[in-house]
Design a protein around this motif. Structure first.
Motif, short mmCIF file in Angstrom:
data_model
loop_
_atom_site.label_atom_id
_atom_site.label_comp_id
_atom_site.label_asym_id
_atom_site.label_seq_id
_atom_site.Cartn_x
_atom_site.Cartn_y
_atom_site.Cartn_z
N PHE A 41 0.82 -1.21 0.00
CA PHE A 41 0.00 0.00 0.00
C PHE A 41 0.85 1.27 0.00
N ALA A 42 1.85 1.32 0.88
CA ALA A 42 2.67 2.53 0.99
C ALA A 42 3.41 2.81 -0.31
N GLU A 43 3.94 1.76 -0.93
CA GLU A 43 4.67 1.93 -2.19
C GLU A 43 3.74 2.43 -3.29
N LYS A 44 2.54 1.87 -3.36
CA LYS A 44 1.58 2.28 -4.40
C LYS A 44 1.18 3.75 -4.22
N ARG A 45 1.00 4.15 -2.97
CA ARG A 45 0.60 5.53 -2.72
C ARG A 45 1.72 6.49 -3.09
N ALA A 46 2.96 6.11 -2.79
CA ALA A 46 4.11 6.96 -3.15
C ALA A 46 4.24 7.07 -4.66
N ILE A 47 4.03 5.95 -5.35
CA ILE A 47 4.09 5.94 -6.82
C ILE A 47 2.99 6.84 -7.40
N ALA A 48 1.79 6.75 -6.83
CA ALA A 48 0.67 7.56 -7.32
C ALA A 48 0.93 9.05 -7.13
N ARG A 49 1.55 9.40 -6.02
CA ARG A 49 1.85 10.81 -5.76
C ARG A 49 2.78 11.37 -6.85
N TYR A 80 -5.57 3.35 -8.76
CA TYR A 80 -6.65 3.83 -7.89
C TYR A 80 -6.15 4.86 -6.89
N ARG A 81 -4.93 4.71 -6.46
CA ARG A 81 -4.36 5.65 -5.48
C ARG A 81 -4.15 7.03 -6.08
N LEU A 82 -4.19 7.15 -7.41
CA LEU A 82 -4.07 8.45 -8.07
C LEU A 82 -5.20 9.41 -7.67
N ALA A 83 -6.38 8.84 -7.44
CA ALA A 83 -7.58 9.67 -7.27
C ALA A 83 -7.42 10.69 -6.15
N GLU A 84 -6.80 10.31 -5.05
CA GLU A 84 -6.70 11.24 -3.92
C GLU A 84 -5.79 12.42 -4.21
N PHE A 85 -4.94 12.30 -5.24
CA PHE A 85 -4.01 13.38 -5.56
C PHE A 85 -4.48 14.24 -6.73
N LEU A 86 -5.71 14.02 -7.19
CA LEU A 86 -6.22 14.77 -8.33
C LEU A 86 -7.28 15.79 -7.93
N LYS A 87 -7.18 16.27 -6.70
CA LYS A 87 -8.13 17.27 -6.24
C LYS A 87 -7.63 18.67 -6.60
N GLY A 88 -8.57 19.54 -6.90
CA GLY A 88 -8.21 20.92 -7.20
C GLY A 88 -7.83 21.17 -8.64
N VAL A 89 -7.94 20.16 -9.50
CA VAL A 89 -7.67 20.35 -10.93
C VAL A 89 -8.90 19.90 -11.72
#
Length: 290
Positions: free
Chosen positions: A97-105, A126-135
């Motif tokens: 999980f941690a690796e996937k989240r870092a990759i998504a960031r 799927y972890r990308l979604a949390e970093f696509l806010k505000g665009v």
């Protein structure tokens, strides 16, 4: 049974810790999904020692949850019918999980406001979604969890292809040549994969391969989001050669020879790290390798 187990009644024995319970749950889901899972696969997926995995299998077999077999574990009722080979979403999401989240960031930093992008279904994407806010983005995705998450942001326009829903994998796959993908253009396709080596990006199921090849046709750049274990997994089904891949984002568990293999093919490699901003990193938690 240990001496302490014999001394204390069953209800007073120390229960397995949360980490152990989580491992057992993941092992059971994997075994039920794949019918048979090897010890080697479980060691890689759960980043646990072989001795720990064997103890887990023995404990679960003693409880009647699965069957011990030589070199691994088997479901009590193995699947005999053909089924989609992609991993179960709920199981795979908790692995690395941690690796996937870092990759998504890192991947999210490649996206610009107003972009048109394609996001293939998967637990890393799927972890990308949390970093696509505000665009505000124009997004094509075949993933129900990704679409649901992105719907919370009113600035996105989300398109999904028609086809058949595979609930366990949480994706929509179409066997038809003509669908929404034919009418969509994206600057970047973000995708995970089953495996990645000198031959290219690999998957295990023909329908998944067919769907991903269609997504490739509607995107300029291909960014593969693959935690380091994916560079040690193999399959006979190639989705795209390395020459088609623009960038690979992985984690710090990648081996030097694996990096060299990608560099030699002209692929840009970005390693997502846990480094604090320093002279070695760019201040955003990743290192540019090639």
């Amino acid at each position: 049974m240990t001496d302490s187990d014999a001394f204390f009644p069953q209800e007073l024995r120390k229960p397995p810790n949360v980490l152990e319970r989580e491992r057992h749950r993941i092992i059971l889901n994997l075994v039920e999904d794949r019918s048979v899972v090897s010890v080697t696969e479980l060691v890689e997926l759960l980043t646990a020692s072989e001795a720990t995995i064997r103890r887990d299998i023995n404990a679960m077999a003693d409880r009647g949850e699965l069957r011990r077999v030589r070199g691994g574990a088997e479901a009590l009722r193995p699947r005999h019918q053909a089924h989609l080979g992609a991993a179960h979403f709920a199981t795979e999401e908790r692995v690395c999980f941690a690796e996937k989240r870092a990759i998504a960031r890192v991947a999210a930093a490649m996206i610009e406001d107003g972009d048109s992008v394609v996001i293939n279904g998967g637990t890393t994407t799927y972890r990308l979604a949390e970093f696509l806010k505000g665009v505000k983005l124009d997004i094509l995705t075949n993933s129900f969890p990704i679409a649901t998450e992105l719907m919370q942001e009113s600035g996105h326009r989300i398109t999904m292809p028609g086809g058949t829903l595979y609930p366990q994998q949480s994706i929509v796959l179409s066997p038809f040549a003509q669908d929404t993908t034919k009418h969509f253009w994206g600057r970047i396709l973000f995708t995970g994969c089953y495996g990645l080596n000198s031959f290219g990006m690999m998957e295990t199921d023909p329908l998944v391969v067919q769907a991903e090849m269609k997504l490739l046709e509607c995107a300029e750049k291909l960014v593969v989001m693959a935690d380091s274990r994916k560079l040690r997994q193999r399959s006979s089904m190639i989705v795209a050669p390395l020459s088609r891949i623009t960038t690979v984002i992985t984690d710090s568990g990648v081996a030097p020879e694996e990096l060299e293999m990608l560099r030699a093919a002209g692929v840009e490699v970005v390693v997502a790290t846990d480094l604090e901003p320093s002279s070695e990193a760019d201040g955003k938690g990743f290192l540019h390798v090639a």
